[in-house]
Design a protein around this motif. Structure first.
Motif, PDB file in Angstrom:
ATOM      1  N   ASP A 178     -56.825 -56.273  95.589  1.00 29.57           N
ATOM      2  CA  ASP A 178     -56.590 -57.606  94.942  1.00 29.57           C
ATOM      3  C   ASP A 178     -57.122 -58.707  95.499  1.00 29.57           C
ATOM      4  OD1 ASP A 178     -54.962 -59.844  93.797  1.00 29.57           O
ATOM      5  OD2 ASP A 178     -53.693 -58.240  92.936  1.00 29.57           O
ATOM      6  N   LYS A 229     -54.403 -61.711  95.276  1.00 27.97           N
ATOM      7  CA  LYS A 229     -53.609 -62.340  96.067  1.00 27.97           C
ATOM      8  C   LYS A 229     -53.792 -61.506  97.589  1.00 27.97           C
ATOM      9  CE  LYS A 229     -50.575 -60.770  91.807  1.00 27.97           C
ATOM     10  NZ  LYS A 229     -49.319 -60.426  91.698  1.00 27.97           N
ATOM     11  N   ASN A 246     -43.798 -63.115  96.466  1.00 29.92           N
ATOM     12  CA  ASN A 246     -43.920 -61.873  97.340  1.00 29.92           C
ATOM     13  C   ASN A 246     -44.952 -62.557  98.967  1.00 29.92           C
ATOM     14  OD1 ASN A 246     -41.984 -60.279  95.676  1.00 29.92           O
ATOM     15  ND2 ASN A 246     -43.822 -60.095  94.264  1.00 29.92           N
ATOM     16  N   CYS A 264     -48.517 -61.810 103.019  1.00 30.05           N
ATOM     17  CA  CYS A 264     -47.017 -61.483 101.754  1.00 30.05           C
ATOM     18  C   CYS A 264     -46.874 -60.094 102.385  1.00 30.05           C
ATOM     19  CB  CYS A 264     -48.556 -60.994 101.076  1.00 30.05           C
ATOM     20  SG  CYS A 264     -49.920 -58.997 101.105  1.00 30.05           S
ATOM     21  N   HIS A 279     -45.642 -55.423  97.431  1.00 21.81           N
ATOM     22  CA  HIS A 279     -47.119 -55.545  96.499  1.00 21.81           C
ATOM     23  C   HIS A 279     -47.141 -53.497  96.499  1.00 21.81           C
ATOM     24  CE1 HIS A 279     -48.019 -59.504  95.816  1.00 21.81           C
ATOM     25  NE2 HIS A 279     -47.741 -59.943  97.632  1.00 21.81           N
TER      26      HIS A 279
END
Length: 365
Positions: A74, A77, A136, A197, A201
């Motif tokens: 991703d 993100k 997140n 992050c 995830h």
């Protein structure tokens, strides 16, 4: 370096001219590398274009890790999860936990490969400064004394290569992986801040998570960890010093009429003995004059213990009373020892004497 150090899970990631870092994670049946997506490029790459390498220490040669598949990618993100084939050193993966919740101001540590010196990894101490549960993600900053502002270079240049580094916090000597680094804030790395992050995830790939923001859950985890640790220590103690354990257990069966209670007390005494032994060693290292005085008093008591307290008894409470009288007497003589060490030195010595048969009780038939 021990297997419990976050450095052991650090890898270098290369892909189509990009260089970054990553962190090793163990799944239920396979292994992964968690990294920042931009370390692989703007779109998901072919696995043959990815090179993941690991060092045993920061000066050792790099060894390639075989890549199986890109499981998650991703770019927006900025995270990716790569399945790997990693047969060697499996046990190092099981030395840390995953944490999906945590609190600000927590001390954390990451380790990765800076672009300015990507031939060896480097650990960095830092602190969580703010959290976004809805996205997140969270932000950390380098702790005092650490900076990305060096030699007039922009912070982003100095920090390049660290993206994808695993971010750990330590609880009770156990590392918890909470996420990975994404990027410094702006070209200048304002305030040495870094965007990150969380492991949230990739939570579908792993079953076991700890919520470090839930004090009750953390307390329960700590108690289970302590219980497991104690059980392992007692087993190891019985294996290596079975004679000590058996002698201590035999005395307790004289002191206490209930066999189950005697066994339980022996186990608790071994637990206390192992814990207090660490404090005794601390005393020897940090206050040798007090340690010498302590051992001198203990030596003076040996003959007294064997002559005045060791005996055959008709009733269990006779042995218990003798043991308690001796412990109180010894405690009075040892009151010069530091209370802040949170140890009953007399209790420690009584357990040791029982296990060594310096203090011996037998039952009259």
């Amino acid at each position: 370096m021990t297997y419990n150090d976050p450095e052991k899970y650090c890898v270098r990631v290369k892909c189509n001219g990009n260089i970054g870092s990553g962190v090793l994670i163990a799944g239920e049946t396979t292994f992964y590398v968690f990294t920042a997506a931009h370390c692989l490029g703007k779109k998901e790459p072919e696995i043959e274009d990815i090179l993941i390498e690991k060092q045993n220490d920061y000066k050792s040669v790099f060894e390639n890790i075989k890549i199986v598949a890109v499981k998650e990618f991703d770019y927006d993100k900025d995270y990716a999860l790569i399945e790997i084939d990693f047969q060697r050193e499996d046990r190092l993966f099981y030395q840390y936990n995953l944490a999906h919740q945590f609190i600000a101001q927590t001390d954390v540590k990451f380790c990765g490969y800076q672009g300015v010196n990507n031939g060896e990894y480097r650990p960095f101490p830092s602190k969580i400064i703010t959290i976004s549960d809805s996205s997140n993600c969270f932000k950390i900053k380098l702790t005092e004394g650490e900076t990305f502002h060096q030699g007039g270079e922009f912070g982003r240049h100095i920090a390049s290569g660290l993206s994808g580094s695993g971010l750990f916090t330590i609880r009770h000597n156990t590392p918890f992986l909470i996420g990975i680094l994404n990027s410094v804030v702006e070209e200048q790395a304002w305030n040495n801040d870094i965007n990150c992050c969380s492991v949230h995830h990739i939570e579908n790939y792993f079953k076991s998570y700890i919520d470090l923001s839930d004090l009750n859950e953390l307390r329960s985890w700590t108690e289970n960890l302590e219980k497991t640790y104690i059980e392992k220590e007692i087993i190891a103690f019985k294996d290596s010093k079975s004679d000590f354990f058996e002698k201590l257990n035999r005395k307790n069966k004289v002191i206490y009429s209930d066999i189950e209670k005697a066994n339980s007390i022996t186990t608790r005494q071994i637990k206390r003995y192992l814990s207090m032994l660490q404090n005794i060693r601390l005393l020897e290292n940090e206050a040798p004059h007090l340690y010498i005085k302590f051992k001198s008093i203990v030596a003076k008591y040996v003959n007294l213990v064997e002559e005045d307290y060791t005996r055959s008894v008709n009733k269990n409470n006779e042995a218990l009373d003798l043991k308690q009288t001796l412990q109180n007497r010894l405690k009075d003589e040892l009151d010069f020892l530091p209370i802040k060490m949170d140890i009953d030195f007399a209790d420690f010595q009584i357990i040791e004497w029982l296990g060594m048969c310096t203090l011996n009780f037998t039952k009259n038939d």
